[in-house]
Structure formats: structure tokens, C-alpha cells
Scaffold this active site. Structure first.
Site, mmCIF file in Angstrom:
data_model
loop_
_atom_site.group_PDB
_atom_site.id
_atom_site.type_symbol
_atom_site.label_atom_id
_atom_site.label_comp_id
_atom_site.label_asym_id
_atom_site.label_seq_id
_atom_site.Cartn_x
_atom_site.Cartn_y
_atom_site.Cartn_z
ATOM 1 N N HIS A 51 -8.904 -4.002 -0.604
ATOM 2 C CA HIS A 51 -7.561 -3.581 -0.207
ATOM 3 C C HIS A 51 -7.208 -4.131 1.180
ATOM 4 O O HIS A 51 -7.925 -3.920 2.152
ATOM 5 C CB HIS A 51 -7.523 -2.054 -0.173
ATOM 6 N N ASP B 124 -10.574 -2.670 -4.988
ATOM 7 C CA ASP B 124 -9.676 -1.724 -4.330
ATOM 8 C C ASP B 124 -9.694 -0.399 -5.087
ATOM 9 O O ASP B 124 -9.540 -0.392 -6.315
ATOM 10 C CB ASP B 124 -8.254 -2.312 -4.335
ATOM 11 N N SER C 33 0.837 -1.203 0.000
ATOM 12 C CA SER C 33 0.000 0.000 0.000
ATOM 13 C C SER C 33 0.873 1.254 0.000
ATOM 14 O O SER C 33 1.584 1.509 -0.970
ATOM 15 C CB SER C 33 -0.961 -0.050 1.194
#
Length: 341
Positions: free
Chosen positions: A311, A280, A175
Site C-alpha cells: 500500500h 495490501d 487510500s
């Protein structure tokens, strides 16, 4: 790789995820945006990561762990935890440097602990887990500067850490950590780092602020709107992280935050392994960047897509079959990267 018209279909919810939401969450999917502040999120992510390590962990007696205090460019020190084989090869191991996720604001060494232990035990690498400073206490660009400085430290001290970057030198992250991986990869290329990076591990990465996506890619960038209310990373959560990390809107087009806009382009980057979730908001920026690397620059890429999953699902629900697959894929992805050097 799916054609552009297929990308939006990747958001159709996964059946295992839906069943888990119903059976274990009372029908209410998690949403990081409901947390009132960063501190409460920090407590939550620490507990979640510890649970993931407990569920997916194994016997890591062959892994030695040591903490190092590493000086940054502004004189501050951060912790880098080094994981090395108990019996390393005499001529050194490949080197892997990891940056954790958490929106630049939450998380710590526990985030990538499991991955570091697995990589070291299964692949025989020396792994460096970077505890970079967090926003809002340390806003942009401090966290990304820390990741760059830690990468240079690991390279300069590789021999004393039992590593040999010429056998493989991979950086990676999840991320926000994936975002900083992309930034540091460009910096190392431009700096002509020697030995050079040989691979990038890009797990559910962010590449460009939504307001700065170049015009020619906007038609393909649909996931931010499509998945703005998807589980876990909602638009409200993205705004919470973004406003705490990089509050000045004019900074959000800075390549140190939006590496898709890197001024010297993307040629000659190392091979990259992508893990991308279908449900996501960040999905399409990763797919766009992978396509740029593969089609426009002729670079080596490998992609694993998790259709219908949100996510960070693997950290939130580590008991899912898909979560185990995500973690296993990460290790296989690093193995592939090490084979490309």
C-alpha cells in the site's frame, strides 16, 4: 480480472521492492504502525510527498495554481487549490476533484500536488485539490462531509474556475481519499447532481470495515489477514488511523465510512478506474467492489494491479520503476475516464 483463487497470489513480494528494502532500507521495510502518534506521522508524510514531487516532477510552467477558501456546511472554511491550464480553452476544461490519502488523519495539499499538476499539464483539465479537515481534531464524518461539500462547490463554481463539467467530471483519491471518493460518488448519484459525475479515480481505496463485510463476500476477503504485517500499512497502522478517525465502533458500519454497504445500492455509478496493490490489506475490498460494479451492475471499470507491492509504495519509494508506472497509470486512467463520458 483474476479469478478469486488468484487473489492471494498477488501478495508474493515484488523483486524490485525486495531489492530496494535491502539496499536502501537496511533490510527493514517501512511500517507506519511504529510511529508513536499522528503528529509524527504528519511530519513524515509531508517530507515523503515532497520527495516524490521532486523525483517525479517536471516543468509545470503551463499550470496556474490558485487557492480558494471554501465554506463547509458547518461554517468552517477549508482550502481548495485549483490547477488550471495557463491558456485554458475558451469553452472550459474537464473538471477533476481529488481527495488525498493519509488515513483521514495525515496529509494535505502536497499529497496530490504532483497528480494535479500532471493531469492539468498533460490532459488539459482543471484540477481541484481538497484540503479537507483531519482527525483526530475533526473526527468522522467531518472529513467526508468536507469532500462532498468541496465537490458541490467545484461543480457550482466550475465556470469561474475555467472548467466545464459537461466535458468530463471526475472525482478521485488515494487510500482514505479513495474511500471518500466512493462515498461522494454515491451521494452525487442519489442527489441527482447536474451535471453528473462522469468518472471515479480509485487509487488503493478502502471500502468497508473488516467487521462489517457482508457474509456473501467474506470468503473472498482474505487480504486483511494475509497482509496484516505487510510493509507500510500494517494492521497496527490501520488501527491507529481508524481509532483516531472513527473511535465509535458502531459507526464503522455507517455507509459514509463503509460505502460497500450503501443502502440504495451501486447501480448507475460512473465508470471507475482502480489501482490496487497486491501486498495490501485493502486489496480484496477493492477487488470485490470492482467485481460488483462490473458483474452485478454492468458498469464500466478499468483495473491496474501491482502484484507484490504494498500500500502506497509509490510515495514511500518514488525512485522505483513501479512507482513511475503507478503515477503514469493514474494519468492514463483519468484519460480513459474522460473518454467514457
Amino acid at each position: 480480472m483474476a479469478e478469486v483463487q488468484d487473489w492471494m497470489a498477488l501478495a508474493k513480494p515484488d523483486s524490485e521492492w525486495e531489492q530496494m528494502v535491502e539496499s536502501a532500507m537496511g533490510g527493514q521495510a517501512p511500517d507506519l504502525g511504529v510511529f508513536p502518534d499522528i503528529e509524527s506521522l504528519r511530519q513524515w508524510i509531508s517530507a515523503a510527498k515532497q520527495a516524490t514531487s521532486a523525483v517525479m516532477g517536471g516543468n509545470f510552467e503551463t499550470v496556474k495554481e490558485t487557492d480558494h477558501q471554501v465554506s463547509m456546511r458547518d461554517g468552517a472554511e477549508i482550502t481548495c487549490r485549483v490547477y488550471s491550464p495557463e491558456k485554458p480553452p475558451a469553452d472550459g476544461s474537464p473538471l477533476v476533484v481529488l481527495f488525498h490519502g493519509g488515513g483521514w488523519c495525515i496529509g494535505g495539499l502536497e499529497n496530490e500536488e504532483l497528480q494535479c499538476r500532471l493531469m492539468t499539464s498533460k490532459l488539459g483539465v482543471t484540477a481541484v485539490n481538497v484540503d479537507y479537515r483531519l482527525a483526530p481534531e475533526h473526527k468522522f464524518p467531518t472529513p467526508v462531509h468536507d469532500c462532498h461539500d468541496a465537490t458541490k462547490w467545484a461543480a457550482s463554481n466550475a465556470s469561474s474556475l475555467g472548467a466545464d463539467p459537461s466535458k468530463g467530471f471526475v472525482i478521485g483519491g488515494t487510500s482514505a481519499g479513495g474511500n471518500m471518493t466512493a462515498v461522494v460518488a454515491h451521494q452525487c448519484r442519489d442527489d441527482k447532481m447536474s451535471p453528473p459525475l462522469t468518472g471515479c479515480l480509485l487509487m488503493i481505496p478502502a471500502y468497508c470495515h473488516v467487521d462489517s463485510v457482508p457474509e456473501k463476500y467474506k470468503k473472498d476477503y482474505q487480504s486483511y489477514e494475509q497482509n496484516k504485517n505487510a510493509p507500510i500499512l500494517t494492521q497496527k497502522a490501520i488501527d491507529l488511523f481508524t481509532d483516531n478517525y472513527i473511535p465509535n465502533a458502531s459507526d464503522r458500519k455507517d455507509p459514509l465510512y463503509s460505502p460497500l454497504l450503501w443502502p440504495t445500492g451501486h447501480a448507475n455509478l460512473p465508470p471507475s478506474f482502480f489501482q490496487i496493490c497486491g501486498q495490501d490489506p485493502l486489496r480484496d475490498e477493492a477487488l470485490i467492489f470492482e467485481r460488483i460494479m462490473r458483474e452485478e451492475e454492468g458498469l464500466k471499470t478499468k483495473v491496474e494491479i501491482y502484484p507484490g507491492l504494498p500500500h502506497g509504495f509509490h510515495s514511500v519509494v518514488p525512485t522505483m520503476t513501479a512507482s513511475r508506472k503507478f503515477v503514469d497509470d493514474t494519468i492514463e486512467g483519468v484519460k480513459w475516464l474522460l473518454e467514457q463520458k
